[in-house]
Design a protein around this motif. Sequence first.
Motif, short mmCIF file in Angstrom:
data_model
loop_
_atom_site.label_atom_id
_atom_site.label_comp_id
_atom_site.label_asym_id
_atom_site.label_seq_id
_atom_site.Cartn_x
_atom_site.Cartn_y
_atom_site.Cartn_z
N GLU A 3 0.92 -1.28 -0.10
CA GLU A 3 0.88 -0.19 0.39
C GLU A 3 1.18 0.94 -0.20
O GLU A 3 0.65 2.62 -0.07
N ASP A 4 2.53 1.81 0.10
CA ASP A 4 3.00 2.21 -0.23
C ASP A 4 3.71 2.74 -1.99
O ASP A 4 3.44 3.78 -1.64
N THR A 5 2.88 1.70 -2.30
CA THR A 5 3.02 2.11 -3.63
C THR A 5 2.64 3.37 -4.27
O THR A 5 1.22 3.51 -4.23
N ALA A 6 3.08 4.25 -4.65
CA ALA A 6 3.04 5.56 -4.64
C ALA A 6 3.71 6.17 -5.82
O ALA A 6 5.27 5.72 -6.33
N VAL A 7 3.76 7.33 -6.64
CA VAL A 7 4.67 8.24 -7.26
C VAL A 7 4.61 9.21 -6.15
O VAL A 7 4.38 10.06 -5.21
N TYR A 8 6.04 9.10 -5.40
CA TYR A 8 6.46 10.65 -5.11
C TYR A 8 7.26 11.55 -5.37
O TYR A 8 7.42 11.98 -5.85
N TYR A 9 6.33 12.54 -4.48
CA TYR A 9 6.66 13.71 -4.93
C TYR A 9 7.29 14.61 -3.29
O TYR A 9 6.82 14.92 -2.42
N CYS A 10 8.17 15.50 -3.71
CA CYS A 10 9.57 16.53 -3.05
C CYS A 10 8.63 17.77 -3.79
O CYS A 10 8.16 17.98 -4.64
N ASN A 11 7.97 18.24 -2.01
CA ASN A 11 7.77 19.67 -1.88
C ASN A 11 8.42 20.53 -1.32
O ASN A 11 8.67 20.23 -0.46
N GLY A 12 9.28 21.40 -1.98
CA GLY A 12 9.31 22.66 -1.04
C GLY A 12 8.93 23.90 -0.85
O GLY A 12 7.75 24.60 -1.64
N ASN A 13 8.74 24.58 0.64
CA ASN A 13 7.66 26.07 0.86
C ASN A 13 8.63 27.05 0.88
O ASN A 13 10.11 26.76 1.77
#
Length: 120
Positions: free
Chosen positions: A88-98
């Motif tokens: 269930e951890d399968t996914a596209v992972y995105y980095c985000n920066g503020n």
Amino acid sequence: QVQLVESGGGLVQPGGSLRLSCAASGGIFSVYAMAWYRQAPGKQRELVASITRDGSTSYADSVQGRFTISRDGAKKTVDLQMNSLKPEDTAVYYCNGNIYTSVIRRGDYWGRGTQVTVSS
């Protein structure tokens, strides 16, 4: 122009580990916070973990105790160590920066994403 570039995704068996990395560059005055999000097929993007510039972290309940977020302020990088991975951890992972691009201008920036697949 601010760019975030992720690396480290791939295919791993259940119970395995992966480490994601994200590097921020271009026109950065300072980093306020960085985070990892993920989006599985047919689901909304969700926050996985975040870290502020003073090192405060938070995690989604689903990854608490398995994932660890860390950052290098000088290098403007953020990593996500993922252990005990589940399908269930399968996914596209995105980095985000503020990120501040000047003393008064701050905005949200995103990487293009890296695929994580947990499967036997």
